[in-house]
Write an enzyme that holds these catalytic residues in place. Structure first.
Site, PDB file in Angstrom:
ATOM      1  N   ARG A 196      30.915  45.000  36.523  1.00 59.13           N
ATOM      2  CA  ARG A 196      31.768  46.136  36.920  1.00 59.13           C
ATOM      3  C   ARG A 196      32.396  46.362  35.697  1.00 59.13           C
ATOM      4  NH1 ARG A 196      37.615  46.250  39.028  1.00 59.13           N
ATOM      5  NH2 ARG A 196      37.816  48.765  39.110  1.00 59.13           N
ATOM      6  N   HIS A 255      39.532  53.601  34.698  1.00 61.19           N
ATOM      7  CA  HIS A 255      40.297  52.484  34.589  1.00 61.19           C
ATOM      8  C   HIS A 255      41.463  52.611  33.714  1.00 61.19           C
ATOM      9  CE1 HIS A 255      40.194  48.079  35.781  1.00 61.19           C
ATOM     10  NE2 HIS A 255      41.444  48.131  35.066  1.00 61.19           N
ATOM     11  N   GLU A 314      42.744  51.088  41.168  1.00 64.65           N
ATOM     12  CA  GLU A 314      43.976  51.129  41.416  1.00 64.65           C
ATOM     13  C   GLU A 314      44.847  52.184  40.982  1.00 64.65           C
ATOM     14  OE1 GLU A 314      45.528  47.380  39.525  1.00 64.65           O
ATOM     15  OE2 GLU A 314      44.106  46.037  40.562  1.00 64.65           O
ATOM     16  N   ASN A 328      41.285  45.070  45.066  1.00 67.28           N
ATOM     17  CA  ASN A 328      41.739  44.114  44.184  1.00 67.28           C
ATOM     18  C   ASN A 328      42.798  43.374  44.853  1.00 67.28           C
ATOM     19  OD1 ASN A 328      39.896  45.264  42.483  1.00 67.28           O
ATOM     20  ND2 ASN A 328      41.534  46.155  41.200  1.00 67.28           N
ATOM     21  N   TYR A 379      45.532  39.986  43.932  1.00 75.83           N
ATOM     22  CA  TYR A 379      46.184  38.993  43.122  1.00 75.83           C
ATOM     23  C   TYR A 379      47.146  38.254  43.656  1.00 75.83           C
ATOM     24  CZ  TYR A 379      43.356  40.894  39.244  1.00 75.83           C
ATOM     25  OH  TYR A 379      42.295  41.334  38.403  1.00 75.83           O
ATOM     26  N   GLU A 421      38.153  42.945  42.184  1.00 81.79           N
ATOM     27  CA  GLU A 421      38.702  42.063  41.242  1.00 81.79           C
ATOM     28  C   GLU A 421      39.783  40.964  41.855  1.00 81.79           C
ATOM     29  OE1 GLU A 421      41.405  44.054  38.491  1.00 81.79           O
ATOM     30  OE2 GLU A 421      40.298  45.589  38.258  1.00 81.79           O
TER      31      GLU A 421
END
Ligand code: FCB
Length: 461
Positions: A88, A132, A177, A306, A308, A364
Site C-alpha cells: 500500500r 495521504h 484518515e 487503521n 494504533y 495500517e
C-alpha cells in the site's frame, strides 16, 4: 536475511487467519519519496508546513526523506524478500498534477508507472491510496479543504490517476484518515496546513468526504480494469475515563467526532443527529448541499481500518468537548501511545455490528520504538522484540475479531521502513526495515524477519 523458521509466536499470531489472508506493508508518498522538487513536482501543504519553523520536531522535512524516488527498485526488492503479497503506497498529488489543476505531469506519473510495473513483476499487488495528506499548496491557497471546490479538484486528479494506472492497479483507497486531515490539520493545527478553526474543520471533513464520493465515481469511470475501491478510516476508539455521566458523555462526543462523523455519511448516507446537535452551537454543521450525501455514500468494495491505540477521555470546555487522558498503567510505544491490542478486536467487532457488509482490511497498524538506542546488538542488528510482540498481539486480536464474525481479509503493517513521521519528524521509527538517513542504507530489523516467517506460517509453509 536469516533463514530462521516460524516458531510458536508466529503460529499463535496467525492462528485464525486464513491462507488467502492478504499480507502487506504500507507507506505514504511524502513520508518516503523525497525528490520534492524533481520532475515537475510542486509543493504540497506538508512541504510548506514542515519548512515552517517550530512546526515539526527537529525542523525535519520530507525534501529527501528515504530517497525512495531514486531507490524504488531496492525498496520493492525488500517487500519481495519479506514474501508480502501487497504494498500500500500513496500517490503524491502535486507530482501527478502539479498545482492541483490542469493536465497530468507525465514525468511524475512515469515514476508510479515504474513502481507498479516493478511490483507486478515481483508478484506484489499494488494498493494505491490517492490522498495521504499532501494537498497541492495552490489548492490550500485557494481555501484548502474547507473550500468546496477542492472536492472537485480531488475527483479530477483521481480520474487522471485511474486513467494512467487503472490498467494494472485494481485496489484503490480514496482517502487516508480524513479525521487527521480535517481535525489535526484545520482544528488542532498540529498537521498541515496548521489551521485552528473549529467550523473550518467540519467544512474540511465534509469536503473530504464529498471528494471521496466524487473520486469513487471517477475511478470507476476511468480505470480500465474493474476497480475495487475503499476508503481508510482510523475510527477513534473512545472510552470514558470513569463511569461518571460526564466522562461517558465526553466519550460519546469523541466517538461522534472521531468515528461516526466519517463512518455514518459514507456507510449510511447521513450525519449522526447527536453530532449535528453538538456542532450547531458552534456554527459548525457540515455544509451539506442537495445530493451530497448520496454522492458520499457511493457503494464501496471494502473498508480500510487503521488502528494504533484507544482514546480514554474526560470532558473539556473546548469546542470539541473532550480531553485525552494519558494511560500509564500499561506499556506504551515511543510515541508514546498506549499498547492496547484488545482495542483492535473491539473496534473490528463494533464496525462489523454497526456498519456490516463490507470486507475489512487493516490498512495500517504498527509501532514506533527507540530501536537505535535500545535494540542494537553487538553485530549492529536491530533486535526489536518489542515490535515483534506488538505485531503478534495485534494479529492475534484480529484473529479473535474474525472468530467473532468480523470479515477481516488482510493486514498492512505500518511501515515498510522508517520514515518521516509527520509532526514528529524522523525521530519516531515505525519501520520493519531500519533506514540510516545519512547513508540511506536499509537494514531489515528482527521484526521484518519475524513477519516474513509469520506470513509463511499462515500459508502453512
Ligand atoms: C497514521 C498515518 C501514517 C503514519 C501512522 C503512524 O495516522 O496514516 O501515515 O504516520 O499514523
Amino acid at each position: 536475511m536469516t533463514a530462521a523458521s516460524a516458531g510458536p509466536v508466529e503460529r499463535a499470531a496467525v492462528d485464525g487467519l486464513p491462507v488467502d489472508f492478504v499480507w502487506g506493508a504500507a507507506t505514504a508518498a511524502y513520508q518516503i519519496e523525497g525528490a520534492a522538487a524533481e520532475d515537475g513536482r510542486t509543493p504540497s501543504i506538508w512541504d510548506t508546513f514542515s519548512h515552517t519553523p517550530g512546526a515539526v520536531a527537529g525542523g525535519d522535512h520530507g525534501d529527501t526523506a528515504c530517497d525512495h524516488y531514486h531507490r524504488m527498485p531496492e525498496d520493492v526488492a525488500l517487500l519481495a524478500d519479506l514474501g508480502l503479497d501487497a504494498y500500500r503506497f500513496s500517490l503524491s498529488w502535486p507530482r501527478v498534477q502539479p498545482g492541483g489543476r490542469g493536465p497530468a505531469n507525465a514525468r511524475g506519473l512515469a515514476f508510479y508507472d515504474r513502481l507498479v510495473d516493478e511490483l507486478l513483476a515481483k508478484d506484489i499487488t499494488p494498493w494505491v491510496t490517492l490522498y495521504h495528506w499532501d494537498l497541492p499548496q495552490e489548492l490550500e491557497d485557494a481555501g484548502g479543504w474547507p473550500n468546496r471546490d477542492t472536492a472537485y479538484r480531488f475527483a479530477e486528479y483521481a480520474g487522471i490517476a485511474a486513467a494512467a494506472l487503472g490498467d494494472r492497479v485494481t485496489n484503490w483507497i480514496t482517502l487516508n484518515e480524513p479525521f487527521c486531515s480535517a481535525m489535526l490539520g484545520y482544528y488542532h493545527g498540529v498537521h498541515a496546513p496548521g489551521r485552528k478553526h473549529f467550523p473550518d474543520f467540519t467544512k474540511a471533513a465534509h469536503h473530504l468526504l464529498l471528494g471521496h464520493g466524487l473520486a469513487v465515481k471517477e475511478v470507476r469511470a476511468q480505470a480500465a480494469l474493474p476497480p475495487r475501491i475503499g476508503i481508510t478510516f482510523n475510527p477513534v476508539l473512545a472510552q470514558p475515563a470513569s463511569t461518571s455521566p460526564e466522562d461517558v458523555e465526553a466519550a460519546r462526543r469523541a466517538d461522534a467526532l472521531g468515528a461516526r462523523l466519517y463512518l455514518d455519511p459514507v456507510l449510511r448516507g447521513s450525519y449522526p443527529e447527536d453530532l449535528l446537535a453538538d456542532l450547531a452551537p458552534h456554527g459548525a454543521e457540515p455544509p451539506v448541499e442537495d445530493g451530497d450525501l448520496r454522492t458520499i455514500s457511493q457503494p464501496l468494495d471494502f473498508l480500510g481500518i487503521n488502528y494504533y491505540f484507544r482514546d480514554v477521555v474526560r470532558p473539556s470546555d473546548e469546542p470539541h468537548g473532550y480531553l485525552s487522558v494519558p494511560q500509564t498503567e500499561r506499556p506504551s510505544t515511543a510515541m508514546p501511545w498506549e499498547i492496547y491490542p484488545e482495542g483492535m478486536t473491539e473496534l473490528l467487532t463494533r464496525i462489523t455490528r454497526e456498519y456490516p457488509g463490507l470486507p475489512l482490511y487493516i490498512t495500517e497498524n504498527g509501532a514506533a520504538f527507540d530501536d537505535t538506542s535500545s535494540a542494537v546488538d553487538e553485530a549492529g542488528r536491530i533486535q526489536d522484540e518489542n515490535r515483534i510482540v506488538f505485531l503478534a498481539d495485534h494479529l492475534a486480536a484480529i484473529g479473535r475479531a474474525r472468530e467473532a464474525g468480523a470479515d477481516v481479509r488482510g493486514y498492512f503493517c505500518w511501515s515498510l521502513m522508517d520514515n518521516f513521521e509527520w509532526a514528529y519528524g524522523y525521530a519516531k521509527r515505525f519501520g520493519l526495515v531500519h533506514v540510516d538517513y545519512d547513508t540511506q542504507r536499509r537494514t531489515p530489523k528482527a521484526s521484518a524477519l519475524w513477519l516474513r516467517d509469520a506470513v509463511a506460517a499462515s500459508r502453512g509453509r
